[in-house]
Design a protein around this motif. Structure first.
Motif, mmCIF file in Angstrom:
data_model
loop_
_atom_site.group_PDB
_atom_site.id
_atom_site.type_symbol
_atom_site.label_atom_id
_atom_site.label_comp_id
_atom_site.label_asym_id
_atom_site.label_seq_id
_atom_site.Cartn_x
_atom_site.Cartn_y
_atom_site.Cartn_z
ATOM 1 N N SER A 150 0.836 -1.196 0.000
ATOM 2 C CA SER A 150 0.000 0.000 0.000
ATOM 3 C C SER A 150 0.874 1.251 0.000
ATOM 4 O O SER A 150 1.869 1.317 0.713
ATOM 5 C CB SER A 150 -0.892 -0.037 1.242
ATOM 6 N N GLY A 151 0.497 2.224 -0.819
ATOM 7 C CA GLY A 151 1.257 3.471 -0.883
ATOM 8 C C GLY A 151 2.435 3.421 -1.833
ATOM 9 O O GLY A 151 3.145 4.404 -1.988
ATOM 10 N N LYS A 152 2.641 2.264 -2.478
ATOM 11 C CA LYS A 152 3.723 2.170 -3.461
ATOM 12 C C LYS A 152 3.149 2.108 -4.874
ATOM 13 O O LYS A 152 2.017 1.686 -5.073
ATOM 14 C CB LYS A 152 4.546 0.892 -3.218
ATOM 15 N N VAL A 153 3.952 2.520 -5.818
ATOM 16 C CA VAL A 153 3.602 2.362 -7.224
ATOM 17 C C VAL A 153 4.086 0.970 -7.626
ATOM 18 O O VAL A 153 5.233 0.613 -7.359
ATOM 19 C CB VAL A 153 4.288 3.448 -8.090
ATOM 20 N N LEU A 154 3.202 0.187 -8.231
ATOM 21 C CA LEU A 154 3.539 -1.201 -8.559
ATOM 22 C C LEU A 154 3.535 -1.442 -10.067
ATOM 23 O O LEU A 154 2.681 -0.918 -10.776
ATOM 24 C CB LEU A 154 2.514 -2.159 -7.935
ATOM 25 N N LEU A 155 4.461 -2.255 -10.498
ATOM 26 C CA LEU A 155 4.428 -2.781 -11.856
ATOM 27 C C LEU A 155 4.253 -4.291 -11.690
ATOM 28 O O LEU A 155 5.116 -4.956 -11.124
ATOM 29 C CB LEU A 155 5.715 -2.458 -12.615
ATOM 30 N N ILE A 156 3.108 -4.798 -12.134
ATOM 31 C CA ILE A 156 2.807 -6.222 -11.987
ATOM 32 C C ILE A 156 2.976 -6.871 -13.352
ATOM 33 O O ILE A 156 2.393 -6.414 -14.342
ATOM 34 C CB ILE A 156 1.385 -6.414 -11.432
ATOM 35 N N VAL A 157 3.774 -7.927 -13.394
ATOM 36 C CA VAL A 157 4.155 -8.527 -14.676
ATOM 37 C C VAL A 157 4.052 -10.049 -14.590
ATOM 38 O O VAL A 157 4.514 -10.647 -13.618
ATOM 39 C CB VAL A 157 5.633 -8.168 -15.018
ATOM 40 N N ASN A 158 3.472 -10.664 -15.631
ATOM 41 C CA ASN A 158 3.530 -12.130 -15.706
ATOM 42 C C ASN A 158 4.796 -12.487 -16.481
ATOM 43 O O ASN A 158 5.000 -12.025 -17.595
ATOM 44 C CB ASN A 158 2.266 -12.735 -16.328
ATOM 45 N N VAL A 159 5.670 -13.245 -15.851
ATOM 46 C CA VAL A 159 7.005 -13.501 -16.405
ATOM 47 C C VAL A 159 7.171 -14.956 -16.836
ATOM 48 O O VAL A 159 6.426 -15.837 -16.409
ATOM 49 C CB VAL A 159 8.123 -13.140 -15.385
ATOM 50 N N ALA A 160 8.165 -15.190 -17.682
ATOM 51 C CA ALA A 160 8.527 -16.539 -18.114
ATOM 52 C C ALA A 160 10.021 -16.578 -18.374
ATOM 53 O O ALA A 160 10.613 -15.595 -18.814
ATOM 54 C CB ALA A 160 7.766 -16.923 -19.375
ATOM 55 N N SER A 161 10.625 -17.721 -18.082
ATOM 56 C CA SER A 161 12.084 -17.862 -18.196
ATOM 57 C C SER A 161 12.568 -18.128 -19.612
ATOM 58 O O SER A 161 13.702 -17.858 -19.950
ATOM 59 C CB SER A 161 12.565 -19.018 -17.317
ATOM 60 N N LYS A 162 11.693 -18.702 -20.463
ATOM 61 C CA LYS A 162 12.149 -19.155 -21.771
ATOM 62 C C LYS A 162 11.474 -18.424 -22.931
ATOM 63 O O LYS A 162 11.283 -18.972 -24.002
ATOM 64 C CB LYS A 162 11.888 -20.658 -21.908
ATOM 65 N N CYS A 163 11.106 -17.195 -22.722
ATOM 66 C CA CYS A 163 10.409 -16.411 -23.747
ATOM 67 C C CYS A 163 11.416 -15.556 -24.503
ATOM 68 O O CYS A 163 12.447 -15.169 -23.955
ATOM 69 C CB CYS A 163 9.371 -15.527 -23.052
ATOM 70 N N GLY A 164 11.113 -15.232 -25.728
ATOM 71 C CA GLY A 164 11.980 -14.342 -26.505
ATOM 72 C C GLY A 164 12.094 -12.956 -25.879
ATOM 73 O O GLY A 164 13.050 -12.232 -26.126
ATOM 74 N N LEU A 165 11.113 -12.603 -25.049
ATOM 75 C CA LEU A 165 11.110 -11.277 -24.411
ATOM 76 C C LEU A 165 11.797 -11.285 -23.048
ATOM 77 O O LEU A 165 11.941 -10.242 -22.422
ATOM 78 C CB LEU A 165 9.657 -10.806 -24.223
ATOM 79 N N THR A 166 12.201 -12.461 -22.588
ATOM 80 C CA THR A 166 12.687 -12.595 -21.209
ATOM 81 C C THR A 166 13.900 -11.713 -20.932
ATOM 82 O O THR A 166 13.907 -10.927 -19.981
ATOM 83 C CB THR A 166 13.050 -14.072 -20.902
ATOM 84 N N HIS A 167 14.911 -11.845 -21.761
ATOM 85 C CA HIS A 167 16.181 -11.167 -21.494
ATOM 86 C C HIS A 167 16.007 -9.653 -21.390
ATOM 87 O O HIS A 167 16.397 -9.042 -20.399
ATOM 88 C CB HIS A 167 17.206 -11.529 -22.578
ATOM 89 N N SER A 168 15.398 -9.052 -22.408
ATOM 90 C CA SER A 168 15.264 -7.587 -22.419
ATOM 91 C C SER A 168 14.364 -7.102 -21.290
ATOM 92 O O SER A 168 14.631 -6.084 -20.661
ATOM 93 C CB SER A 168 14.731 -7.105 -23.766
ATOM 94 N N ASN A 169 13.284 -7.849 -21.023
ATOM 95 C CA ASN A 169 12.370 -7.418 -19.964
ATOM 96 C C ASN A 169 13.027 -7.453 -18.595
ATOM 97 O O ASN A 169 12.926 -6.492 -17.840
ATOM 98 C CB ASN A 169 11.098 -8.270 -19.962
ATOM 99 N N TYR A 170 13.691 -8.555 -18.261
ATOM 100 C CA TYR A 170 14.354 -8.624 -16.950
ATOM 101 C C TYR A 170 15.424 -7.538 -16.845
ATOM 102 O O TYR A 170 15.554 -6.871 -15.815
ATOM 103 C CB TYR A 170 14.969 -10.007 -16.711
ATOM 104 N N LYS A 171 16.193 -7.364 -17.911
ATOM 105 C CA LYS A 171 17.262 -6.362 -17.886
ATOM 106 C C LYS A 171 16.690 -4.971 -17.604
ATOM 107 O O LYS A 171 17.164 -4.245 -16.732
ATOM 108 C CB LYS A 171 17.998 -6.385 -19.234
ATOM 109 N N GLU A 172 15.647 -4.617 -18.335
ATOM 110 C CA GLU A 172 15.071 -3.272 -18.175
ATOM 111 C C GLU A 172 14.300 -3.130 -16.868
ATOM 112 O O GLU A 172 14.321 -2.069 -16.243
ATOM 113 C CB GLU A 172 14.183 -2.940 -19.376
ATOM 114 N N MET A 173 13.631 -4.193 -16.424
ATOM 115 C CA MET A 173 12.933 -4.112 -15.135
ATOM 116 C C MET A 173 13.953 -3.910 -14.021
ATOM 117 O O MET A 173 13.707 -3.156 -13.076
ATOM 118 C CB MET A 173 12.079 -5.358 -14.894
ATOM 119 N N ASN A 174 15.109 -4.553 -14.132
ATOM 120 C CA ASN A 174 16.176 -4.351 -13.134
ATOM 121 C C ASN A 174 16.624 -2.900 -13.093
ATOM 122 O O ASN A 174 16.858 -2.344 -12.021
ATOM 123 C CB ASN A 174 17.384 -5.248 -13.439
ATOM 124 N N VAL A 175 16.750 -2.279 -14.269
ATOM 125 C CA VAL A 175 17.169 -0.870 -14.341
ATOM 126 C C VAL A 175 16.144 0.001 -13.613
ATOM 127 O O VAL A 175 16.499 0.837 -12.779
ATOM 128 C CB VAL A 175 17.323 -0.419 -15.816
#
Length: 166
Positions: A28-53
């Motif tokens: 509560s009181g935080k801004v949230l980004l909720i994401v459904n993730v997968a380890s073996k998707c073509g989008l995995t690498h870029s998404n995790y990298k950018e979410m970490n940033v």
């Protein structure tokens, strides 16, 4: 028995990777980004990298990323929670919370995702189309935006800043 109406994301309890209950009111009181993730998707690498940033940049300013592994799209998250944690936390260095594997569509969809979809339907109906669909939630627990799987997390940064300043 009628299904109880969820008024806010903070009425929902989810499970962490170890099977413990986590009430989302914790955030509560935080801004949230909720994401459904997968380890073996073509989008995995870029998404995790950018979410970490984004996480690194805003975690001390009231921002949190909540990742929910899901195996409903081409079987791209087949592993156990331990294996998922290994990929997300070791390979991709994710520091944000990763929860128990869930379903986001269908009759067994997690209550959280049922709620998110009623708040912000997609362009092609409410169903989640693919891994890395993102929901931005304001400090008050209201869903403010839904982003396509192909939307890069860094493209959402301005929206995150706007919510943090609100």
């Amino acid at each position: 028995m009628a299904e109880e109406v969820t008024k806010s994301i903070y009425d929902i309890t989810v499970k962490d990777m170890n099977g413990n209950d986590v009430n989302l009111s914790t955030y509560s009181g935080k801004v949230l980004l909720i994401v459904n993730v997968a380890s073996k998707c073509g989008l995995t690498h870029s998404n995790y990298k950018e979410m970490n940033v984004l996480y690194e940049k805003y975690k001390d300013k009231g921002f949190e990323i909540l990742a929910f592994p899901c195996n409903q799209f081409a079987g791209q998250e087949p592993g156990s929670n331990e294996e998922i944690k290994e990929v997300a936390c070791t390979m991709f260095k994710a520091e944000f919370p990763i929860f128990d594997k869930i379903e986001v569509n269908g009759k067994n969809a997690a209550p959280l995702y049922k709620f998110l979809k009623t708040q912000k339907g997609g362009i092609f109906g409410d169903g989640i189309k693919w891994n890395f669909t993102k929901f931005l939630v304001a400090k008050d627990g209201k869903v403010v935006e839904r982003y396509a799987p192909t939307t890069s997390p860094l493209k959402i940064e301005k929206d995150i800043q706007k919510q943090l300043e609100a």
